[in-house]
Design an enzyme around this catalytic site. Sequence first.
Site, PDB file in Angstrom:
ATOM      1  N   PRO A 127      76.880  71.099  55.680  1.00 47.56           N
ATOM      2  CA  PRO A 127      78.063  71.214  54.814  1.00 47.56           C
ATOM      3  C   PRO A 127      79.178  72.057  55.453  1.00 47.56           C
ATOM      4  CG  PRO A 127      76.057  71.529  53.525  1.00 47.56           C
ATOM      5  CD  PRO A 127      75.634  71.410  54.953  1.00 47.56           C
ATOM      6  N   ALA A 129      79.254  72.888  58.864  1.00 52.02           N
ATOM      7  CA  ALA A 129      79.274  72.753  60.332  1.00 52.02           C
ATOM      8  C   ALA A 129      79.387  71.276  60.692  1.00 52.02           C
ATOM      9  CB  ALA A 129      78.013  73.374  60.941  1.00 52.02           C
ATOM     10  N   ARG A 267      97.802  29.971  55.915  1.00 54.89           N
ATOM     11  CA  ARG A 267      98.669  30.468  54.846  1.00 54.89           C
ATOM     12  C   ARG A 267     100.109  29.984  55.077  1.00 54.89           C
ATOM     13  NH1 ARG A 267      99.620  32.370  49.754  1.00 54.89           N
ATOM     14  NH2 ARG A 267     101.112  34.097  49.740  1.00 54.89           N
ATOM     15  N   HIS A 337      97.332  39.398  55.712  1.00 55.33           N
ATOM     16  CA  HIS A 337      96.821  38.781  54.478  1.00 55.33           C
ATOM     17  C   HIS A 337      97.687  39.100  53.255  1.00 55.33           C
ATOM     18  CE1 HIS A 337      93.151  38.020  56.761  1.00 55.33           C
ATOM     19  NE2 HIS A 337      92.639  37.382  55.729  1.00 55.33           N
ATOM     20  N   GLU A 362      80.419  60.965  64.824  1.00 55.73           N
ATOM     21  CA  GLU A 362      80.060  61.209  66.240  1.00 55.73           C
ATOM     22  C   GLU A 362      81.221  61.859  67.008  1.00 55.73           C
ATOM     23  OE1 GLU A 362      77.378  58.721  68.225  1.00 55.73           O
ATOM     24  OE2 GLU A 362      76.448  58.021  66.365  1.00 55.73           O
ATOM     25  N   THR A 364      85.206  63.542  65.735  1.00 56.61           N
ATOM     26  CA  THR A 364      86.505  63.015  65.275  1.00 56.61           C
ATOM     27  C   THR A 364      87.400  62.702  66.477  1.00 56.61           C
ATOM     28  OG1 THR A 364      87.421  65.244  65.248  1.00 56.61           O
ATOM     29  CG2 THR A 364      86.431  64.463  63.182  1.00 56.61           C
ATOM     30  N   GLU A 366      90.062  64.073  67.038  1.00 61.36           N
ATOM     31  CA  GLU A 366      90.565  65.367  67.515  1.00 61.36           C
ATOM     32  C   GLU A 366      89.548  65.992  68.476  1.00 61.36           C
ATOM     33  OE1 GLU A 366      90.561  64.287  64.248  1.00 61.36           O
ATOM     34  OE2 GLU A 366      92.680  63.788  64.393  1.00 61.36           O
TER      35      GLU A 366
HETATM   36  N1  CAA Z   1      76.771  67.227  78.175  1.00 58.26           N
HETATM   37  C1  CAA Z   1      75.999  68.276  78.573  1.00 58.26           C
HETATM   38  N2  CAA Z   1      76.259  69.552  78.212  1.00 58.26           N
HETATM   39  C2  CAA Z   1      77.336  69.775  77.414  1.00 58.26           C
HETATM   40  C3  CAA Z   1      78.172  68.730  76.964  1.00 58.26           C
HETATM   41  C4  CAA Z   1      77.843  67.398  77.374  1.00 58.26           C
HETATM   42  N3  CAA Z   1      78.575  66.355  76.988  1.00 58.26           N
HETATM   43  N4  CAA Z   1      79.154  69.244  76.203  1.00 58.26           N
HETATM   44  C5  CAA Z   1      78.945  70.573  76.179  1.00 58.26           C
HETATM   45  N5  CAA Z   1      77.846  70.895  76.900  1.00 58.26           N
HETATM   46  C6  CAA Z   1      77.297  72.214  77.164  1.00 58.26           C
HETATM   47  C7  CAA Z   1      78.342  73.061  77.905  1.00 58.26           C
HETATM   48  O1  CAA Z   1      78.225  72.879  79.300  1.00 58.26           O
HETATM   49  C8  CAA Z   1      77.957  74.469  77.502  1.00 58.26           C
HETATM   50  O2  CAA Z   1      76.843  74.890  78.266  1.00 58.26           O
HETATM   51  P1  CAA Z   1      76.645  76.443  78.664  1.00 58.26           P
HETATM   52  O3  CAA Z   1      76.458  77.169  77.365  1.00 58.26           O
HETATM   53  O4  CAA Z   1      75.412  76.427  79.511  1.00 58.26           O
HETATM   54  O5  CAA Z   1      77.894  76.844  79.376  1.00 58.26           O
HETATM   55  C9  CAA Z   1      77.493  74.304  76.063  1.00 58.26           C
HETATM   56  O6  CAA Z   1      77.116  72.918  75.934  1.00 58.26           O
HETATM   57  C10 CAA Z   1      78.563  74.633  75.052  1.00 58.26           C
HETATM   58  O7  CAA Z   1      79.670  73.779  75.297  1.00 58.26           O
HETATM   59  P2  CAA Z   1      81.129  74.068  74.738  1.00 58.26           P
HETATM   60  O8  CAA Z   1      81.494  75.474  75.096  1.00 58.26           O
HETATM   61  O9  CAA Z   1      82.013  72.969  75.195  1.00 58.26           O
HETATM   62  O10 CAA Z   1      80.902  73.988  73.161  1.00 58.26           O
HETATM   63  P3  CAA Z   1      81.935  74.090  71.964  1.00 58.26           P
HETATM   64  O11 CAA Z   1      81.321  74.913  70.901  1.00 58.26           O
HETATM   65  O12 CAA Z   1      83.277  74.481  72.462  1.00 58.26           O
HETATM   66  O13 CAA Z   1      81.971  72.599  71.376  1.00 58.26           O
HETATM   67  C11 CAA Z   1      82.667  70.303  71.118  1.00 58.26           C
HETATM   68  C12 CAA Z   1      82.460  71.513  72.043  1.00 58.26           C
HETATM   69  C13 CAA Z   1      83.052  69.183  72.059  1.00 58.26           C
HETATM   70  C14 CAA Z   1      83.772  70.548  70.091  1.00 58.26           C
HETATM   71  C15 CAA Z   1      81.333  69.953  70.421  1.00 58.26           C
HETATM   72  O14 CAA Z   1      80.995  70.953  69.499  1.00 58.26           O
HETATM   73  C16 CAA Z   1      81.384  68.628  69.693  1.00 58.26           C
HETATM   74  O15 CAA Z   1      81.176  67.573  70.308  1.00 58.26           O
HETATM   75  N6  CAA Z   1      81.634  68.627  68.351  1.00 58.26           N
HETATM   76  C17 CAA Z   1      81.548  67.415  67.544  1.00 58.26           C
HETATM   77  C18 CAA Z   1      80.172  67.254  66.969  1.00 58.26           C
HETATM   78  C19 CAA Z   1      79.853  65.841  66.624  1.00 58.26           C
HETATM   79  O16 CAA Z   1      80.149  64.900  67.352  1.00 58.26           O
HETATM   80  N7  CAA Z   1      79.173  65.667  65.501  1.00 58.26           N
HETATM   81  C20 CAA Z   1      78.726  64.374  65.109  1.00 58.26           C
HETATM   82  C21 CAA Z   1      77.429  64.492  64.389  1.00 58.26           C
HETATM   83  S1  CAA Z   1      76.301  63.196  64.667  1.00 58.26           S
HETATM   84  C22 CAA Z   1      76.864  61.827  63.868  1.00 58.26           C
HETATM   85  O17 CAA Z   1      77.963  61.701  63.395  1.00 58.26           O
HETATM   86  C23 CAA Z   1      75.831  60.759  63.899  1.00 58.26           C
HETATM   87  C24 CAA Z   1      75.836  59.804  62.778  1.00 58.26           C
HETATM   88  O18 CAA Z   1      75.055  59.918  61.843  1.00 58.26           O
HETATM   89  C25 CAA Z   1      76.703  58.595  62.844  1.00 58.26           C
END
Ligand code: CAA
Length: 379
Positions: A127, A129, A267, A337, A362, A364, A366
């Site tokens: 909720p 996060a 149409r 449409h 997965e 946004t 943004e």
């Molecule tokens: N691959 C591997 N490692 C990664 C990575 C990637 N793509 N992205 C980040 N990391 C690692 C970084 O290297 C870093 O490692 P260290 O701590 O060792 O340095 C660590 O992860 C932290 O990375 P960031 O500092 O970049 O993390 P952040 O807190 O700034 O967040 C973000 C970055 C891109 C905003 C990320 O939080 C994010 O993707 N947020 C969106 C979340 C999301 O997509 N949620 C969807 C939920 S699932 C869903 O929707 C499924 C469904 O049911 C349809």
Amino acid sequence: MAFELTQEQEMIRLMARDFARKELEPYAGKWAEEEKFPEAAIKKMGELGLLGMMVPAEYDGAGAGAVSYCLALQEISYACASTGVTMSVTNLSSDPIYKYGNEEQKRRYLMPLAGGKMIGAFAVTEPDAGSDPGSMSSRAEDMGDYYRVNGSKVFITNAGYAGVTILIARTGAEKSNRALSAFIVTPDLPGFKVGRREDKMGLRASNTVELLFDDCIVPKENLIGKEGLGFKIAMVALDSGRIGIASQSLGIARACLHEAVEYAKTRKQFGRNIGSFQAIQWMIADTAAEIEAAHWLTLSAADKKDRGEPFTREASIAKLFASEMANRAAYRALQIHGGYGYMKEYKVERLYRDARVTAIYEGTSEVQRLVIAREVMAD
Ligand code: CAA
């Protein structure tokens, strides 16, 4: 990257198209209207190997690779975008076990998942996060020979039907990404409960629920990899997940284009088919051009994945462009449409609603821009 598909990729695309046009498309509208999760159709998809496409055959997957997966997912989503997300999230939930799980976990959980005997879910969002999973509060406490999990997850696709859910929860004390861990949870675990089913705007034949963990007992052996790896495991899985959502978006956009063209050809206004007016032709042309661009962006990300190259940036670019493109395609198709498009009787009304979430889940748009900018600037 080769611009021609291999014979195998073409065959997989045709197999998925054939299945989708016969077994999904005729019923998709009714399923969405009745909010019916199409269990029997999904079971058949499992038998066809569509639920574990990127997992090698040694673990009962189809071993077809990411390009084939994207092609197949486009076809499924063209016919039924709800089934598209069910397929996408099941494929996504294999990834953590395949990449980070041990042999025992692979045999017990990955094989039935990749072999299509069950569907999977991926529980990250809470909720408070969403875009910032690092701030999650679900906690897994080490109790010696098991973890005690407390907390809740929201908007979890498939979780009401999933045999396996990948859970990300906090194991360390500090509020940082490094204090998260990944677990395999199954519906039989004491303290695991499926909560409220969401009443969604679109994708109404997909299952989206809340998950509740109330002193849930998760065996020690269900930890994936080691403690502290959860955030990385989730990010790696989401890289693949994002090419899946790009493909789902493409399927929706292609369906929008098809509906728009068919309608424009029949149409009549001002004594002519509306397709003879430039205003309509331009909308059709813009959608066709953007679909082509999104298609190649998605396949190029998938091709990089198949080659074992980094593809984080490409996956985010494909997801950003394809999802926003699908929303434009749906807007134009509905506009063509006119008033009819606003009525539930016409398919574009559903497509318009289904497209919306692709730019949200997965990650946004943004978040995708943030990932892309970081990658570009680090180059
Ligand atoms: N691959 C591997 N490692 C990664 C990575 C990637 N793509 N992205 C980040 N990391 C690692 C970084 O290297 C870093 O490692 P260290 O701590 O060792 O340095 C660590 O992860 C932290 O990375 P960031 O500092 O970049 O993390 P952040 O807190 O700034 O967040 C973000 C970055 C891109 C905003 C990320 O939080 C994010 O993707 N947020 C969106 C979340 C999301 O997509 N949620 C969807 C939920 S699932 C869903 O929707 C499924 C469904 O049911 C349809």
